[in-house]
Design a protein around this motif. Structure first.
Motif, short mmCIF file in Angstrom:
data_model
loop_
_atom_site.label_atom_id
_atom_site.label_comp_id
_atom_site.label_asym_id
_atom_site.label_seq_id
_atom_site.Cartn_x
_atom_site.Cartn_y
_atom_site.Cartn_z
N PHE A 52 4.76 -1.93 -7.85
CA PHE A 52 4.46 -2.23 -9.24
C PHE A 52 3.00 -2.63 -9.32
N CYS A 53 2.43 -2.46 -10.51
CA CYS A 53 0.97 -2.51 -10.58
C CYS A 53 0.44 -3.03 -11.90
N VAL A 54 -0.87 -3.32 -11.85
CA VAL A 54 -1.67 -3.72 -13.00
C VAL A 54 -2.85 -2.77 -13.05
N THR A 55 -3.14 -2.20 -14.21
CA THR A 55 -4.24 -1.25 -14.35
C THR A 55 -5.55 -1.98 -14.63
N ALA A 56 -6.58 -1.59 -13.90
CA ALA A 56 -7.91 -2.16 -14.12
C ALA A 56 -8.42 -1.72 -15.49
N GLU A 57 -9.08 -2.62 -16.20
CA GLU A 57 -9.59 -2.30 -17.54
C GLU A 57 -10.74 -1.31 -17.49
N SER A 58 -11.48 -1.30 -16.38
CA SER A 58 -12.51 -0.28 -16.18
C SER A 58 -12.67 -0.02 -14.69
N PHE A 59 -13.12 1.16 -14.35
CA PHE A 59 -13.30 1.56 -12.95
C PHE A 59 -14.77 1.81 -12.71
N PRO A 60 -15.35 1.26 -11.68
CA PRO A 60 -14.79 0.40 -10.64
C PRO A 60 -14.98 -1.09 -10.90
N ASN A 61 -15.60 -1.45 -12.00
CA ASN A 61 -16.03 -2.84 -12.22
C ASN A 61 -14.91 -3.86 -12.29
N GLU A 62 -13.74 -3.50 -12.77
CA GLU A 62 -12.67 -4.47 -13.01
C GLU A 62 -11.56 -4.43 -11.95
N ILE A 63 -11.80 -3.77 -10.82
CA ILE A 63 -10.77 -3.67 -9.77
C ILE A 63 -10.36 -5.06 -9.28
N GLN B 163 -7.67 10.62 -11.43
CA GLN B 163 -8.49 11.06 -12.56
C GLN B 163 -7.58 11.58 -13.67
N GLU B 164 -7.83 11.10 -14.89
CA GLU B 164 -7.09 11.59 -16.04
C GLU B 164 -7.64 12.95 -16.45
N GLU B 165 -6.88 13.64 -17.30
CA GLU B 165 -7.33 14.95 -17.80
C GLU B 165 -8.66 14.85 -18.53
N THR B 166 -8.94 13.67 -19.11
CA THR B 166 -10.20 13.45 -19.83
C THR B 166 -11.38 13.29 -18.88
N GLY B 167 -11.09 13.15 -17.59
CA GLY B 167 -12.14 12.94 -16.60
C GLY B 167 -12.34 11.49 -16.22
N ASN B 168 -11.73 10.57 -16.97
CA ASN B 168 -11.85 9.15 -16.65
C ASN B 168 -11.04 8.80 -15.40
N MET B 169 -11.59 7.90 -14.60
CA MET B 169 -10.86 7.41 -13.42
C MET B 169 -10.00 6.23 -13.83
N VAL B 170 -8.79 6.19 -13.30
CA VAL B 170 -7.85 5.09 -13.52
C VAL B 170 -7.59 4.44 -12.17
N TYR B 171 -7.56 3.11 -12.16
CA TYR B 171 -7.30 2.37 -10.93
C TYR B 171 -6.19 1.38 -11.19
N LYS B 172 -5.22 1.35 -10.28
CA LYS B 172 -4.09 0.43 -10.39
C LYS B 172 -4.04 -0.44 -9.13
N ALA B 173 -4.05 -1.75 -9.32
CA ALA B 173 -3.81 -2.70 -8.24
C ALA B 173 -2.29 -2.78 -8.09
N ALA B 174 -1.80 -2.55 -6.87
CA ALA B 174 -0.35 -2.43 -6.69
C ALA B 174 0.14 -3.25 -5.50
N VAL B 175 1.42 -3.59 -5.55
CA VAL B 175 2.09 -4.29 -4.47
C VAL B 175 3.47 -3.66 -4.28
N LYS B 176 3.91 -3.58 -3.05
CA LYS B 176 5.24 -3.01 -2.77
C LYS B 176 6.30 -3.94 -3.34
N GLU B 177 7.28 -3.32 -4.00
CA GLU B 177 8.41 -4.10 -4.52
C GLU B 177 9.22 -4.67 -3.36
N ASP B 178 9.56 -5.95 -3.46
CA ASP B 178 10.43 -6.56 -2.46
C ASP B 178 11.89 -6.25 -2.71
N PHE B 179 12.23 -5.98 -3.98
CA PHE B 179 13.61 -5.65 -4.34
C PHE B 179 13.59 -4.83 -5.62
#
Length: 134
Positions: free
Chosen positions: A13-24, A49-65
């Motif tokens: 599960f993850c949280v999306t950075a508001e901008s890439f790479p500054n908000e990682i 990369q989205e179809e628009t060309g923007n990069m998306v970054y998600k901070a993620a952690v493995k689900e424990d359950f």
């Protein structure tokens, strides 16, 4: 470069950075605040990369359950099993740009690789992973 075979999907599960790479870094901070503890957790960065060309970054952690993402109010992302071309970046915090450079090198050497790019954080090192098409 090495080939890694993931034999099972990794539910995250993850949280999306508001901008890439500054908000990682802030995305990881927001994710960690949602966890009861970060001790013993497996952390990932997921970039595509989205179809628009923007990069998306998600901070993620493995689900424990199953359902932990819902409990934490986060979106899910499945890191798919399969073959990945990989390279380890040692002591990545000393040169954060080395991660991007490594992914660029992996992509150039394997043009049949697919998004997303996955960073698997392992202490002071990060395993850069790019999935190979079959």
């Amino acid at each position: 470069m090495k080939i890694l075979t993931l034999v099972q999907d990794i539910p995250t599960f993850c949280v999306t950075a508001e901008s890439f790479p500054n908000e990682i870094h802030k995305a990881f901070e927001r994710l960690i605040k949602k966890l009861p503890t970060e001790h013993g957790r497996m952390f990932f960065g997921i970039a595509f990369q989205e179809e628009t060309g923007n990069m998306v970054y998600k901070a993620a952690v493995k689900e424990d359950f199953p359902g932990e993402a819902n409990q934490c109010g986060c979106e899910t992302f499945m890191i798919r099993k399969g073959y990945y071309i990989t390279e380890t970046v040692k002591n990545w915090k000393t040169d954060i740009t080395s991660i991007g450079k490594t992914f660029q090198k992996l992509g150039e050497s394997h043009p049949n690789a697919t998004f997303p790019c996955v960073e698997w954080y392992k202490g002071n090192d990060v395993l850069c992973m790019v999935r190979l098409e079959h």
